[in-house]
Scaffold this motif. Sequence first.
Motif, PDB file in Angstrom:
ATOM      1  N   VAL A 187       0.931  -0.827   0.068  1.00  0.00           N
ATOM      2  CA  VAL A 187      -0.203  -0.241  -0.280  1.00  0.00           C
ATOM      3  C   VAL A 187       0.608   1.669   0.028  1.00  0.00           C
ATOM      4  CG1 VAL A 187      -1.448   1.407   0.975  1.00  0.00           C
ATOM      5  CG2 VAL A 187      -1.899  -1.268   1.175  1.00  0.00           C
ATOM      6  N   ALA A 188       0.600   2.096  -0.804  1.00  0.00           N
ATOM      7  CA  ALA A 188       1.346   3.051  -0.812  1.00  0.00           C
ATOM      8  C   ALA A 188       1.109   4.120  -0.014  1.00  0.00           C
ATOM      9  CB  ALA A 188       1.704   3.949  -2.480  1.00  0.00           C
ATOM     10  N   VAL A 189       2.129   4.933   0.110  1.00  0.00           N
ATOM     11  CA  VAL A 189       2.230   5.475   2.201  1.00  0.00           C
ATOM     12  C   VAL A 189       0.977   5.171   2.542  1.00  0.00           C
ATOM     13  CG1 VAL A 189       3.473   7.730   0.924  1.00  0.00           C
ATOM     14  CG2 VAL A 189       0.665   6.872  -0.031  1.00  0.00           C
ATOM     15  N   LYS A 190       0.974   3.906   3.074  1.00  0.00           N
ATOM     16  CA  LYS A 190       0.661   4.154   3.841  1.00  0.00           C
ATOM     17  C   LYS A 190      -0.115   4.328   5.689  1.00  0.00           C
ATOM     18  CE  LYS A 190      -0.989  -1.276   6.255  1.00  0.00           C
ATOM     19  NZ  LYS A 190      -0.802  -2.633   6.078  1.00  0.00           N
ATOM     20  N   PHE A 248      -8.967  10.279   1.773  1.00  0.00           N
ATOM     21  CA  PHE A 248      -8.377   9.347   1.390  1.00  0.00           C
ATOM     22  C   PHE A 248      -6.679  10.066   1.105  1.00  0.00           C
ATOM     23  CE2 PHE A 248      -5.336   7.746  -2.426  1.00  0.00           C
ATOM     24  CZ  PHE A 248      -4.749   6.783  -1.926  1.00  0.00           C
ATOM     25  N   TRP A 249      -6.482  10.742   1.081  1.00  0.00           N
ATOM     26  CA  TRP A 249      -4.922  11.843   1.193  1.00  0.00           C
ATOM     27  C   TRP A 249      -5.034  12.100   2.764  1.00  0.00           C
ATOM     28  CZ3 TRP A 249      -2.084  11.051  -2.745  1.00  0.00           C
ATOM     29  CH2 TRP A 249      -2.572  10.536  -4.391  1.00  0.00           C
ATOM     30  N   GLN A 250      -6.051  12.653   3.287  1.00  0.00           N
ATOM     31  CA  GLN A 250      -5.578  13.215   4.550  1.00  0.00           C
ATOM     32  C   GLN A 250      -5.056  11.721   5.372  1.00  0.00           C
ATOM     33  OE1 GLN A 250      -9.357  15.227   5.442  1.00  0.00           O
ATOM     34  NE2 GLN A 250      -9.327  16.298   3.932  1.00  0.00           N
ATOM     35  N   ALA A 251      -5.475  10.916   5.356  1.00  0.00           N
ATOM     36  CA  ALA A 251      -4.755   9.760   6.241  1.00  0.00           C
ATOM     37  C   ALA A 251      -3.623   9.517   5.419  1.00  0.00           C
ATOM     38  CB  ALA A 251      -5.295   8.588   5.607  1.00  0.00           C
ATOM     39  N   ARG A 252      -3.458  10.040   4.869  1.00  0.00           N
ATOM     40  CA  ARG A 252      -1.340   9.522   4.249  1.00  0.00           C
ATOM     41  C   ARG A 252      -0.092   9.738   4.885  1.00  0.00           C
ATOM     42  NH1 ARG A 252      -4.876   6.270   1.968  1.00  0.00           N
ATOM     43  NH2 ARG A 252      -3.514   4.278   0.557  1.00  0.00           N
ATOM     44  N   THR A 253      -0.896  11.416   5.143  1.00  0.00           N
ATOM     45  CA  THR A 253       0.144  12.191   5.656  1.00  0.00           C
ATOM     46  C   THR A 253       0.653  11.910   7.235  1.00  0.00           C
ATOM     47  OG1 THR A 253       1.261  13.735   6.460  1.00  0.00           O
ATOM     48  CG2 THR A 253      -1.128  14.116   6.448  1.00  0.00           C
ATOM     49  N   PRO A 254       1.966  11.191   7.817  1.00  0.00           N
ATOM     50  CA  PRO A 254       2.129  11.461   8.767  1.00  0.00           C
ATOM     51  C   PRO A 254       1.864  12.341   9.870  1.00  0.00           C
ATOM     52  CG  PRO A 254       4.087  11.432   7.260  1.00  0.00           C
ATOM     53  CD  PRO A 254       3.229  11.473   6.856  1.00  0.00           C
ATOM     54  N   GLY A 257      12.315   7.801   3.518  1.00  0.00           N
ATOM     55  CA  GLY A 257      12.337   8.647   3.896  1.00  0.00           C
ATOM     56  C   GLY A 257      10.864   8.321   4.749  1.00  0.00           C
ATOM     57  N   PHE A 258       9.822   8.181   4.100  1.00  0.00           N
ATOM     58  CA  PHE A 258       8.672   7.910   4.843  1.00  0.00           C
ATOM     59  C   PHE A 258       8.305   7.608   5.893  1.00  0.00           C
ATOM     60  CE2 PHE A 258       4.471   5.741   4.133  1.00  0.00           C
ATOM     61  CZ  PHE A 258       4.043   6.259   5.181  1.00  0.00           C
ATOM     62  N   TYR A 259       9.245   5.911   5.252  1.00  0.00           N
ATOM     63  CA  TYR A 259       9.422   4.907   5.896  1.00  0.00           C
ATOM     64  C   TYR A 259      10.019   5.601   7.656  1.00  0.00           C
ATOM     65  CZ  TYR A 259       7.162   2.091   2.406  1.00  0.00           C
ATOM     66  OH  TYR A 259       6.609   1.818   1.190  1.00  0.00           O
ATOM     67  N   THR A 287       5.820  13.219   2.109  1.00  0.00           N
ATOM     68  CA  THR A 287       5.001  13.712   3.698  1.00  0.00           C
ATOM     69  C   THR A 287       3.291  13.616   2.996  1.00  0.00           C
ATOM     70  OG1 THR A 287       7.039  14.033   4.448  1.00  0.00           O
ATOM     71  CG2 THR A 287       5.727  15.091   5.323  1.00  0.00           C
ATOM     72  N   ASP A 288       3.689  14.327   1.863  1.00  0.00           N
ATOM     73  CA  ASP A 288       1.888  14.437   1.394  1.00  0.00           C
ATOM     74  C   ASP A 288       1.902  14.087   0.007  1.00  0.00           C
ATOM     75  OD1 ASP A 288      -0.518  15.713   0.690  1.00  0.00           O
ATOM     76  OD2 ASP A 288      -0.720  16.332   3.000  1.00  0.00           O
TER      77      ASP A 288
END
Length: 632
Positions: free
Chosen positions: A126-129, A284-290, A174-176, A198-199
Amino acid sequence: MKHQFRKISLALLMGMALTTVVTDPLSAQASLINRADSLYVRQHYTKLERMIPMRDGVKLFTSIYIPKDESKKYPIMLDRTPYSVAPYGEDKYKTSIGPSMLFAREGYIIVYQDVRGKYMSEGDFVAVKPFNSNKTKPTDVDESSDTYDTIDWLLKNLPTHNGKVGTWGISAPGFYTTMTAIDAHPALKAASPQAPVTDWFMGDDRHHNGAFFLMGTFSFLSSYGAPRPQPTTQTAPQFSAFGTPDSYEFYKKLGPIKNVNEKIFKGTNAIWNEMMENETYNAFWQARTPVPHLKNVKPAILTVGGWFDQEDLYGPLKTFAGIEKNSPKTENFLVMGPWIHGGWSRVKGDVLGNIRFDSDTGPFYRENIELAFFNHYLKDQPDPKLPKAYIFETGSNQWKKYDAWPPKQSEEKNLYFHPNGQLSFEAPKANSFMEYLSDPDKPVPFTSEIRNIRGADFMYEDQRFAATRPDVLVYESEVLTEDVTISGNVMADLFVSTTGTDADFVVKLIDVYPGDAPNNSPIAGTKMGGFQLMVRGEVMRSKFRKSFSKPEALVPNQVAEVKFDMQDAAHCFKKGHKIMVQVQSSWFPLVDRNPQKFVNIYKASESDFQKATHRVYASPKQASHVKVRVVK
């Protein structure tokens, strides 16, 4: 005896490279270093490959490099990646390991892992899970839990570790890395997200301010989003059937975005399909930023980015700021240097294109910042006393140390647009506007080069090719009588009208060199007089001007304010130079074409695309400007 063998081996390597040195000293030197690094890794490290079980039973392929000297205890450095831990096979070694070979020589256990669903790891990718903050059963997993379980296994199964773990990674890794710091394992003491994704909607890779980054996304996802029916060591091929060396021609002929699926992907590329199904900044997008989850972060954090990063400039800035805001007690550091994407990890960093930086910024970072940071937190070595923000200021070509970012000693000032293309810090006193015809059939190119792969050159390319176009507005200051230094966020605030119902606005902040600038370019024969260096460039899709979640049409011929984040910069406009701002409505094919009609662009047809006349106002009550932070 071992020491004598190493001497003989290096002598042999030098002899092997000798013939190359005669014709190409630089490449021969690089080849010699690479061979010496490769030899060092083989001589000093044992490689293991393991399938590490996660809490839900899925096993992740992990490549482990352990120092052969078992008389010492070593920290563990972990890099989780969707880009493969290759080469595969315990007898096949990477030619270099760690964030840099300094770590290998210092003595670290270096671990690489294929993330869930990629290459040889089990599971579904899953990309940018999204991070799952409510895990109630073993099947509730995310990248944070996968890291936790990996670290736990390493600590229990590697006998020569010292109980301390660090993580690092560049771009998607870097995301991971960022995700490792959320609900971190107690042994994780330091993490370095570098150019972290990051987003993907607001500013990294795939979109900027809602505008779709076509060229890079199509090329990247043609491989990254390809189906992987079962674990494999092979990388899916990237699309190459352009039929022309000219991306401008290829993407123009391709037509509207929907044609990518109709003509090329045929609905088989899952990540591309997700893009096309989520045109707005929805759940969908909002959930993917840490960023919202960066609370109570326990490890020390060293976030790294490059001012000329063509992919992820947004990520490091917002990651650092998010930790500062949400986890103020965390030992949190930011490094920004004069680098393209990942450049700090592999090059001297003394030049980019025609621009010199007067020092080897790469080695300086790798030894004095990165290694020193991890040595301190993982090996109890002396505190390098890093500043909160270690910033390379372009233009003056100096490293600056700040106790906050943006610097406390900077203040907001507006660069106002004026009639006849003038630019100054003084507000306009009369009503005026400048206008241009934007034609989607003849979009402004993002580069003067003929190329199919986006590359990074456009980030520091001379912008005179764009300034001469009639559909690019140019605002220019008088010759500066003293240095003007900016450090911090750059914001565009435009007052515009259009004959259409949607529009993109691209704003570029530019340093204009004097006509008699010295010809000191690393590229022989380049004339630097009048060179236009893009300090920062950014795009905004106007329908998102009030909300990225709920787009709204522009009303034809009615003035609207379009305000947007251009991200940060640290640059000194030198005395004798000029400051320029360019405004345009296409940046093709870096960014997809806006039809200039309020529609779902991912479903638009050729008939939806229309010419439109755009006006940019410069009046006391409608004062278009670029906001910068000027160092006092």
